[in-house]
Design an enzyme around this catalytic site. Structure first.
Site, PDB file in Angstrom:
ATOM      1  N   PRO A   2       4.046 -10.585  -0.328  1.00 11.41           N
ATOM      2  CA  PRO A   2       4.282 -11.819  -1.037  1.00 11.41           C
ATOM      3  C   PRO A   2       3.795 -11.800  -2.637  1.00 11.41           C
ATOM      4  O   PRO A   2       2.728 -11.475  -2.938  1.00 11.41           O
ATOM      5  CB  PRO A   2       3.540 -12.850  -0.264  1.00 11.41           C
ATOM      6  CG  PRO A   2       3.399 -12.439   0.856  1.00 11.41           C
ATOM      7  CD  PRO A   2       3.283 -10.874   0.650  1.00 11.41           C
ATOM      8  N   GLU A   3       4.713 -12.435  -3.607  1.00 10.05           N
ATOM      9  CA  GLU A   3       4.183 -12.390  -5.141  1.00 10.05           C
ATOM     10  C   GLU A   3       3.658 -13.849  -5.360  1.00 10.05           C
ATOM     11  O   GLU A   3       3.764 -14.749  -4.211  1.00 10.05           O
ATOM     12  CB  GLU A   3       5.584 -12.362  -5.620  1.00 10.05           C
ATOM     13  CG  GLU A   3       6.334 -11.033  -5.483  1.00 10.05           C
ATOM     14  CD  GLU A   3       6.955 -10.247  -6.607  1.00 10.05           C
ATOM     15  OE1 GLU A   3       6.566 -10.853  -7.943  1.00 10.05           O
ATOM     16  OE2 GLU A   3       7.648  -9.295  -6.478  1.00 10.05           O
ATOM     17  N   LYS A  52      -2.161 -13.895  -5.962  1.00 10.08           N
ATOM     18  CA  LYS A  52      -1.872 -13.545  -4.584  1.00 10.08           C
ATOM     19  C   LYS A  52      -3.060 -13.862  -3.617  1.00 10.08           C
ATOM     20  O   LYS A  52      -2.744 -13.503  -2.296  1.00 10.08           O
ATOM     21  CB  LYS A  52      -1.546 -12.017  -4.321  1.00 10.08           C
ATOM     22  CG  LYS A  52      -0.236 -11.567  -5.014  1.00 10.08           C
ATOM     23  CD  LYS A  52      -0.090 -10.318  -5.060  1.00 10.08           C
ATOM     24  CE  LYS A  52       1.183  -9.723  -5.956  1.00 10.08           C
ATOM     25  NZ  LYS A  52       1.724  -8.379  -5.563  1.00 10.08           N
ATOM     26  N   ARG A 128     -12.629 -11.612 -10.955  1.00 11.95           N
ATOM     27  CA  ARG A 128     -11.997 -10.231 -10.811  1.00 11.95           C
ATOM     28  C   ARG A 128     -10.673 -10.278 -11.067  1.00 11.95           C
ATOM     29  O   ARG A 128     -10.173  -9.094 -11.253  1.00 11.95           O
ATOM     30  CB  ARG A 128     -12.450  -9.550  -9.631  1.00 11.95           C
ATOM     31  CG  ARG A 128     -13.728  -9.432  -9.264  1.00 11.95           C
ATOM     32  CD  ARG A 128     -14.185  -8.537  -8.056  1.00 11.95           C
ATOM     33  NE  ARG A 128     -13.191  -8.945  -6.825  1.00 11.95           N
ATOM     34  CZ  ARG A 128     -14.154  -9.618  -5.786  1.00 11.95           C
ATOM     35  NH1 ARG A 128     -15.448  -9.830  -6.287  1.00 11.95           N
ATOM     36  NH2 ARG A 128     -13.467  -9.981  -4.853  1.00 11.95           N
ATOM     37  N   ASN A 169       6.180  -6.586  -7.635  1.00  9.81           N
ATOM     38  CA  ASN A 169       7.316  -5.614  -7.918  1.00  9.81           C
ATOM     39  C   ASN A 169       8.901  -6.228  -8.354  1.00  9.81           C
ATOM     40  O   ASN A 169       9.044  -5.648  -9.399  1.00  9.81           O
ATOM     41  CB  ASN A 169       7.685  -4.555  -6.819  1.00  9.81           C
ATOM     42  CG  ASN A 169       8.144  -3.335  -7.347  1.00  9.81           C
ATOM     43  OD1 ASN A 169       7.866  -3.123  -8.321  1.00  9.81           O
ATOM     44  ND2 ASN A 169       8.547  -2.276  -6.330  1.00  9.81           N
ATOM     45  N   ARG A 265       4.615   2.565  -6.184  1.00 12.38           N
ATOM     46  CA  ARG A 265       5.602   1.624  -6.250  1.00 12.38           C
ATOM     47  C   ARG A 265       7.044   1.918  -6.806  1.00 12.38           C
ATOM     48  O   ARG A 265       7.064   2.658  -7.654  1.00 12.38           O
ATOM     49  CB  ARG A 265       5.246   0.129  -6.664  1.00 12.38           C
ATOM     50  CG  ARG A 265       3.819  -0.489  -6.176  1.00 12.38           C
ATOM     51  CD  ARG A 265       3.958  -0.680  -4.600  1.00 12.38           C
ATOM     52  NE  ARG A 265       4.977  -1.644  -4.292  1.00 12.38           N
ATOM     53  CZ  ARG A 265       4.690  -2.874  -4.450  1.00 12.38           C
ATOM     54  NH1 ARG A 265       3.493  -3.356  -4.821  1.00 12.38           N
ATOM     55  NH2 ARG A 265       5.710  -3.918  -4.058  1.00 12.38           N
TER      56      ARG A 265
END
Length: 276
Positions: A2-3, A52, A128, A169, A265
């Site tokens: 999931p984005e 995410k 991070r 993506n 990817r």
């Protein structure tokens, strides 16, 4: 995977159903049993996303009412959350965490991460990550600072969660197309004057994704209705320019959309439109 817009929708969904209400928490699958026992009976006092990563806050301390404990969730490739209304049914399959109150429940299955963490540990996770275009504290200058010093291709940098949090993506491919950028262009060759509009466009697209629950990136003149073409059929939904459109004609120039592997990817782009 999931984005970011999906995770922000999940945060909003948790607050809508459970915000301020004491919850019953359990781990039918077992691995999160100790964590579930710690938050069982506590109210959910916060739910937020950063990229995410989903953070659910429980309990509160001090006059500011800050959560005492956080459940940190990263869905990874296979995780999902399902919401339900009414009485929760008997658990079926591998449910890592079930949250339940009178009239509503949520089941978490298959996450890459489900951990009970302290406020300090939550802050360490966030530190991070790069800025999130969907967060009010998202700082485009911080992302540009890293991009402008890198020889790495733009397409790889936009997917690096340490540079920019929440972009996956689909948004990566589509935002590069919308701004006519060669995906292999080194980050340090990107002008600040190009980055500003790209960030703003990305934030608008992702905000619309939060609202609708799908990714739509085509401009009004390229919708199926405007072009007299069939709607796109894909499990991800939404109307896009290049994502998963390899070997098809570009909606803008008619040239062939290309595909290649980049950083493990699939990358999609139109060589004719993305020369910048």
């Amino acid at each position: 995977m999931p984005e970011g817009h999906t995770i922000h929708r999940l945060a909003a969904g948790h607050l809508e159903k459970f915000g301020g209400r004491p919850l019953r928490a359990r781990s039918p699958q077992g691995p999160f049993a100790a964590g579930a026992a710690r938050i069982d009976g506590l109210p959910m006092t916060a739910a937020e996303a950063h990229g995410k990563h989903l953070f659910l806050g429980f309990g509160s301390s001090g006059p500011a009412g800050r959560p005492e404990s956080w459940v940190h969730i990263h869905l990874g490739l296979y995780g999902k959350v399902t919401f339900g209304t009414g009485e929760a049914p008997a658990p079926v399959g591998k449910i890592r965490l079930r949250l339940e109150t009178d009239g509503a429940y949520a089941d978490l299955r298959g996450p890459a991460t489900c951990a009970l963490i302290t406020p300090a540990e939550r802050q360490a996770v966030r530190a991070r990550l790069g800025p999130d275009p969907l967060r009010p504290d998202g700082d485009p200058a911080r992302a540009f600072e890293r991009i402008s010093r890198s020889r790495t291709a733009l397409a790889a940098l936009l997917m690096d969660q340490r540079v920019l949090a929440g972009v996956g993506n689909i948004y990566r491919a589509e935002i590069l197309f919308r701004h006519g950028l060669d995906p292999y262009r080194p980050g340090r060759e990107l002008a600040r004057g190009v980055w500003g509009p790209l960030w703003e466009d990305l934030a608008e697209l992702m905000t619309e994704g939060v609202r609708t629950g799908r990714i739509d990136t085509v401009r009004p003149e390229h919708t199926p209705e405007a072009m007299g073409r069939p709607p796109r059929v894909d499990r991800h939904g939404g109307e896009v320019y290049v994502y998963r459109c390899a070997h098809r004609p570009c909606l803008v120039c008619g040239g062939e959309v290309r595909s290649a592997d980049l950083a493990a990817r699939s990358l999609y782009w139109c060589p004719a439109c993305q020369k910048g």
